[in-house]
Design an enzyme around this catalytic site. Structure first.
Site, short mmCIF file in Angstrom:
data_model
loop_
_atom_site.label_atom_id
_atom_site.label_comp_id
_atom_site.label_asym_id
_atom_site.label_seq_id
_atom_site.Cartn_x
_atom_site.Cartn_y
_atom_site.Cartn_z
N GLN A 254 0.94 -1.42 -0.15
CA GLN A 254 0.16 -0.16 -0.07
C GLN A 254 0.85 1.25 0.04
OE1 GLN A 254 -3.14 -0.07 -0.16
NE2 GLN A 254 -3.62 -2.49 0.18
N TYR A 281 -6.42 -12.42 -2.17
CA TYR A 281 -5.60 -11.16 -2.68
C TYR A 281 -4.56 -10.77 -1.68
CZ TYR A 281 -9.56 -11.76 -5.73
OH TYR A 281 -10.62 -12.42 -6.65
N GLU A 302 -2.48 -15.78 -2.24
CA GLU A 302 -1.92 -14.91 -3.01
C GLU A 302 -1.19 -15.47 -4.42
OE1 GLU A 302 -1.26 -11.56 -3.25
OE2 GLU A 302 -0.06 -11.80 -4.84
N CYS A 374 -10.06 -0.41 -4.70
CA CYS A 374 -9.51 0.50 -4.93
C CYS A 374 -10.34 1.21 -6.40
CB CYS A 374 -7.86 0.46 -5.33
SG CYS A 374 -7.59 -0.63 -6.42
#
Ligand SMILES: C[S@@+](CC[C@H](N)C(=O)[O-])C[C@H]1O[C@@H](n2cnc3c(N)ncnc32)[C@H](O)[C@@H]1O
Length: 415
Positions: A254, A281, A302, A374
């Site tokens: 991030q 994720y 992941e 996002c």
């Protein structure tokens, strides 16, 4: 070249202002809602026209001076008063979700940024030769033309720019041409460690014998084709609410640590004392590992190899014995992992969640879903499926990317 005066009505989710010319939609960066601007048409498509701003004829009262001449490349909203940015973003999120959910969903809160400059942990500079010296550059928005930067970019802090320019001096002293260099990326932790990552166009042929003596440059990674040379370290360590997380030079992490920590705090307060959490994720484990004391078992899923490998390192160094990491795409993860989960965390890339994953969730029906997005448009699309079986308990906006159109959304769903 013909210039057109156009009145712009609003800003849409791509960040461009929308106006009309003889009934046809015109999109243009750098214009604010309500402004009349003179624009140049650069591309005419069947349904719309893309234009470039030439001159604002009637400025909005929310227009301010940008801090940088290259602002359209890095953060086109530098010309918008920050309080107004927040209002615009909340509207863009709500509208983005409405497009598919077709229900008015209002944000419970919108968290503004603590700092509207210097907040990024990662920056990517291109290179250009002028007067036989290398200079940093960005792409001009929407093109492959380069815009030269004299002092770096204000979206990263002074230290990153200082290191970037010290490093550029070093490259210039080696007499490296831009023909050899693709781009240079800098990444930093909030305690000030910086990594430089140099992407070469061909094989490794720069004679960098050691990391130059630049304070706080913790490591340098040179990459060409599939080869890699590392000088110093090739990872960063970041503290997130007291949990130390390591991530590799090429892993997702991030960008806005302060606000991401705020989002994590909200998730931690909501998720307490549960049995099983599955963090799809998961990246290097930032969310799942921060929740390790809130659950008896946490699974991380992941698909990018190095992020998965760092999640395993993080589990070991934190002695997080109740956390297991799985190297898999979310689409292919076995139903055994998902079943009987109390909470599923979703934090996908901008494209959102594939239908196959949504179908699995609607079959297995975990008690709660926490979705960090996002992209409000794909969030809306995915919510329109999930809301068949879930209700939306809370939804928050976060300004992870001030001075740009982008915003983060955190949604809590319950069965
Ligand atoms: C937005 S990042 C979130 C990472 C993490 N939650 C964090 O906050 O640092 C999305 C992550 O999903 C990974 N990813 C992309 N597609 C995936 C897929 N189909 N299955 C599993 N992981 C995926 C990416 O490599 C990336 O690490």
């Amino acid at each position: 070249m013909r210039l057109w005066p156009i009145k712009f009505e609003k800003i849409v989710s791509s960040g461009r202002a929308l106006g009309k010319n003889c009934g046809k939609v015109v999109f243009c960066y750098g214009v604010l809602p309500g402004e009349v601007a003179e624009v140049k048409f650069v591309r005419e498509k069947k349904d719309y026209i893309e234009a470039e701003l030439v001159n604002v004829i009637e400025p909005s009262r929310f227009r301010i001076l940008p801090k940088e001449s290259h602002y359209l490349s890095c953060s086109p909203w530098q010309t918008i008063d920050y309080k107004y940015q927040i209002r615009l973003k909340a509207d863009i999120i709500e509208e983005g979700i409405f497009q598919t959910v077709r229900k008015d969903i209002k944000l419970d809160s919108f968290y503004k940024a603590y700092n509207i400059y210097g907040y990024r942990t990662k920056i990517e500079y291109r290179l250009e030769n002028t007067c036989s010296k290398l200079k940093y550059a960005f792409y001009k928005r929407g093109t492959k033309d380069l815009v030269l930067l004299e002092n770096g970019c204000k979206l990263v802090d002074d230290k990153v720019n200082y290191i970037a320019y010290s490093f550029l001096d070093y490259l210039n002293s080696l007499d490296v041409g831009k023909e050899a260099l693709e781009k240079i990326v800098f990444r930093k932790s909030t305690n000030g460690q910086v990594l430089g990552i140099i992407y070469l166009k061909n094989k490794i042929d720069i004679d960098i014998v050691m990391v130059p003596e630049i304070e706080d440059l913790a490591g340098l990674i040179v990459i060409a084709d599939n080869n890699k040379k590392v000088y110093g370290r090739d990872f960063i360590e970041q503290d997130l609410l007291g949990t130390k997380i390591k991530y590799g030079y090429d892993c997702f992490f991030q960008n806005n640590i302060e606000l991401f920590s705020k989002a994590l705090e909200i998730v931690r307060n909501e998720i307490n004392n549960v049995g099983k959490i599955v963090d799809l994720y998961s990246g290097v484990g930032s969310i799942g590992l921060s929740l390790r004391d809130s659950a008896s078992k946490v699974y991380l899923v992941e698909s990018f190899k190095n992020s998965y490998l760092y999640s395993v390192k993080n589990i070991r160094s934190l002695n997080a014995n109740n956390v297991i990491s799985i190297f898999s795409s979310s689409e292919r993860v076995s139903e055994d992992i998902l079943k009987e989960s109390d909470v599923v965390i979703l934090d996908p890339p901008r494209d959102g969640i594939k239908k196959i994953v949504l179908d699995k969730l609607l079959k297995i029906l975990p008690e709660k879903i926490v979705y960090l997005s996002c992209n409000p448009v794909t969030l809306g699309r995915d919510l329109s499926f999930l809301l068949k079986k879930y209700s939306l308990k809370k939804i928050y906006g976060f300004d992870f990317f001030p001075n740009t159109v982008h915003a983060e959304v955190l949604a809590f769903l319950e069965k």
